[in-house]
Enzyme design. Structure first.
Site, mmCIF file in Angstrom:
data_model
loop_
_atom_site.group_PDB
_atom_site.id
_atom_site.type_symbol
_atom_site.label_atom_id
_atom_site.label_comp_id
_atom_site.label_asym_id
_atom_site.label_seq_id
_atom_site.Cartn_x
_atom_site.Cartn_y
_atom_site.Cartn_z
ATOM 1 N N HIS A 135 0.834 -1.206 0.000
ATOM 2 C CA HIS A 135 0.000 0.000 0.000
ATOM 3 C C HIS A 135 0.869 1.257 0.000
ATOM 4 O O HIS A 135 0.668 2.172 -0.811
ATOM 5 C CB HIS A 135 -0.899 -0.016 1.240
ATOM 6 N N GLU A 136 1.832 1.307 0.917
ATOM 7 C CA GLU A 136 2.655 2.509 1.029
ATOM 8 C C GLU A 136 3.509 2.723 -0.221
ATOM 9 O O GLU A 136 3.744 3.866 -0.627
ATOM 10 C CB GLU A 136 3.538 2.430 2.284
ATOM 11 N N TYR B 219 -10.749 6.869 4.087
ATOM 12 C CA TYR B 219 -10.154 5.548 3.925
ATOM 13 C C TYR B 219 -11.177 4.541 3.396
ATOM 14 O O TYR B 219 -10.860 3.691 2.567
ATOM 15 C CB TYR B 219 -9.588 5.049 5.265
ATOM 16 N N GLU C 194 -6.184 7.868 -0.896
ATOM 17 C CA GLU C 194 -5.855 6.483 -0.555
ATOM 18 C C GLU C 194 -6.258 5.491 -1.640
ATOM 19 O O GLU C 194 -5.778 4.354 -1.652
ATOM 20 C CB GLU C 194 -6.535 6.087 0.759
ATOM 21 N N HIS D 191 1.802 4.896 -2.651
ATOM 22 C CA HIS D 191 1.978 6.337 -2.446
ATOM 23 C C HIS D 191 3.333 6.799 -2.987
ATOM 24 O O HIS D 191 3.452 7.894 -3.555
ATOM 25 C CB HIS D 191 1.891 6.673 -0.957
#
Length: 680
Positions: free
Chosen positions: A465-466, A614, A494, A469
């Site tokens: 997930h990170e 989220y 997100e 970003h």
């Protein structure tokens, strides 16, 4: 790829505390000079070039953001303190800048002159003009001078309160101690990582509140009292932040009222996809209503597991499910129904295998290459630096940017996982691009004497997930830094990363990024199938927990007062609200009531009246994945489509426009609802 030198050097990371303050003050002075110049222009001379303020903002943030980053990662208290002080200076200057009526008038004049001249602006330039004028309106610059002065004072205090809250959060180093007997059930490789000490005739293990240390207790500790003590210690670890949280809420209510908004939520959501606090309430209310029957059934299943276990042990059962029970019985449920052992799965995810594998997946999908830069200065020896290039790079124009990975826990480091866009990309007037820099900070498990560093599957999902970003920051290509990368509506930011989490449940991806630390064998098809099936176990209870966070956030930011004075006196017990809402929405009885909101750092870090995002953005994430990627998630042509339609535009256009281009139609919630209530 030929041996190429990046066209832009990375920033230095050797600042002294004195330099952090000095450089911050110099950047403030330089940006103020630009504002002063613009403010003195006659109205007739204000034009699009006047809005070069945006370039000055970009240069300012690209100096100050790396300096304020030290507070999250430096081992030096003096440097962290200086970084905090620098952020206070930046935020206060930001408040002063936002309240400059002379600069606002210059922006208004520029907008009028542009419209009357017939000057053609491109889409991003037009958006910049509109947003810069809107900034002033939302800052209250159309209000009388006395009100503007009050706003300035309140905004500065709010900024200071949030910084102090975050400082306490980052520097929290509490722990709770247990004997080996009390840690029964916790895996040996976890226990071996705990500091051990003598206290009288007892040998104690100190369990830090950091998630890699304490979460295994919630999941594995067989003794309920151990789980309870650990949970209550973790929940109360930042009670000192409760008064700061109360003050932040009071200031936000006063600011919203003075600006003419019913609530802070209405103020914050005006510029988001959802548009109003009322729409957030409708979304969360509908979702909670749908989830409660599902969560109630799942709770009954876990209660039966608990009853059976206690009966077999000859222990009494009070018929309740507590917060410290959830992860433990959720694990047991997965193990019993799927014969899936989380400790076994973890053995297939050594950090040394997973991190390079995930980087390789992203690089192949998005046609880029990471090249580690050795022998370079970073803020800590654990931090790695990478130069990122196009996969077929031929010259320096194919440079993408820099990425840092700081993955392991240490004292006074940011304690969760997050990405900082330290340098925003934008075009200089001469057409030369400033390249981006992103930094991921995480807290993966460290190796023990018996085993290498291993990751739970949910750690793998978080890392994936990170990295989403990270790539949003690296691959965005906008004209102005204001719109670069993750500078999109907060309730969309997100979605790209949430969509990418789906890769962690795809069989061929799981096989690709798993290798047993002893045998080097990937996960077997049988284990992969069990992991995939486990995704939707107790999904109702899991999402109800997210609904609790979102509804608490919305509640405290929709508390109304008819006047500013009424807001000062009409206060509620926020700790009681936290505990009552948690018990009611999560379906778990809470035990000791503490100020858990003191650790809800999202609400001082930009997600105030925005935590719903989220879950809200999951609607878009599910739609994007099902519509485009599900058929072949590693297909580079789909990766190209994602890069072009979602990553490159950043916030330079409306998020719905990017979604419609990517999907080929307007988004809908069909895939999300199917995922929640039927699995995919």
């Amino acid at each position: 790829m030929v041996n190429l030198t990046p066209p832009q050097p990375p920033p230095i990371w050797t600042h002294t505390p004195e330099e952090v303050i000095k450089l911050t003050k110099e950047a403030i002075d330089k940006d103020r000079e630009v504002q002063d110049h613009v403010a003195k222009l006659p109205a007739s001379e204000c034009n699009f070039d006047t809005l070069a303020l945006a370039r000055s903002d970009s240069e300012f943030s690209n100096v100050t953001e790396p300096l304020s980053f030290y507070q999250h990662v430096s081992t030096s208290k003096e440097l962290r303190d200086a970084s905090n002080e620098a952020e206070v200076l930046v935020r206060d200057f930001g408040v002063d800048s936002s309240m400059r009526i002379d600069v606002y008038n210059a922006k208004i004049a520029a907008q009028k002159n542009i419209e009357s001249s017939g000057k053609k602006l491109n889409q991003e330039e037009q958006r910049l003009v509109e947003k810069m004028v809107q900034d002033g309106t939302r800052a209250g610059l159309s209000l009388p001078e006395a009100d503007r002065e009050r706003l300035t004072e309140w905004n500065k205090e709010l900024s200071q309160v949030c910084i102090e809250f975050s400082k306490n959060f980052n520097e929290e180093n509490g722990f709770i101690s247990f004997t080996l007997k009390e840690l029964k059930g916790v895996p040996e490789d976890v226990i071996s990582g705990y500091p051990k000490r003598k206290e009288g005739d007892k040998e104690l293990y100190d369990v830090m509140h950091r998630t890699p240390d304490i979460f295994p207790l919630f999941k594995y500790a067989k003794i309920a009292e151990t789980r309870r003590q650990a949970w209550e210690s973790f929940e109360a670890r930042l009670e000192l932040n409760a008064p700061l949280f109360d003050r932040a809420l009071e200031l936000r209510r006063k600011i919203a009222a003075l600006l003419g908004y019913d609530t802070w939520a209405d103020y914050k959501t005006e510029v988001k996809m959802v548009k109003s606090g009322e729409n957030v309430e409708k979304f969360l209310s509908d979702l909670e209503q749908r989830l409660r029957p599902l969560g109630a059934r799942e709770r009954e299943t876990l209660l039966k597991l608990k009853a059976d276990e206690l009966k077999a042990a000859g222990e009494p059962f009070d018929g309740e499910m507590y917060p410290w029970d959830y992860r433990y019985y959720d694990r047991l449920h997965v193990e019993k129904t799927l014969s899936l052992d989380d400790t076994l799965v973890k053995e297939y995810f050594p950090v040394s295998v997973v991190v390079p594998a995930i980087l390789e997946i992203y690089q192949d999908l998005l046609r880029v290459r990471f090249h580690e830069v050795k022998d370079t200065q970073t803020w800590h020896p654990d931090a790695q630096m990478f130069a990122v290039w196009a996969a077929d790079a031929k010259d320096e124009s194919d440079f993408v940017g820099y990425c840092y990975l700081d993955l392991f826990p240490r004292a006074s480091k940011y304690s969760h996982a997050a990405v900082w866009p330290l340098l925003h990309s934008y075009l200089h007037p001469d057409g030369k691009r400033l390249y981006p820099l992103t930094a991921m900070v995480a807290n993966l498990a460290k190796p023990t004497p018996e085993r290498p560093a291993l990751m739970r599957h949910d750690d793998v999902v978080t890392f994936f997930h990170e990295m989403g970003h990270v790539f949003h920051g690296l691959l965005s290509r906008t004209q102005f830094a204001r719109f670069h990368g993750t500078s999109v509506a907060r309730d969309f930011v997100e979605a790209p990363s949430q969509m990418l989490e789906n890769w962690c449940w795809e069989p061929k991806v799981l096989e690709k990024m798993s290798r047993h630390y002893k045998t080097n064998e990937p996960l077997s098809p049988e284990l992969i199938e069990k992991i995939v099936q486990s995704r939707y176990v107790n999904v109702g209870l899991s999402y109800l927990r997210q609904v609790f966070f979102a509804r608490f956030d919305l509640h405290v930011h929709t508390h109304k007062g008819k006047s500013v004075m009424e807001i000062c006196t009409d206060k509620e017990d926020v700790t009681a609200v936290w505990n009552d809402m948690r018990d009611h929405i999560s379906l778990f009885k809470g035990g000791k009531r503490s100020a858990g909101q003191g650790s809800f750092a999202h609400l001082v870090g930009g997600y105030d009246a925005g935590y719903y995002g989220y879950t809200y953005s999951l609607v878009f994430a599910a739609d994007m994945y099902q519509t485009v990627f599900k058929e072949d998630p590693l297909d580079v042509t789909r990766g190209d489509r994602y890069r072009k339609s979602i990553l490159q535009p950043g916030g330079s256009r409306e998020e719905l426009e990017s979604l419609e281009e990517f999907l080929g139609r307007p988004p809908n919630s069909d895939a999300f609802m199917k995922e929640l209530f039927g699995g995919i």
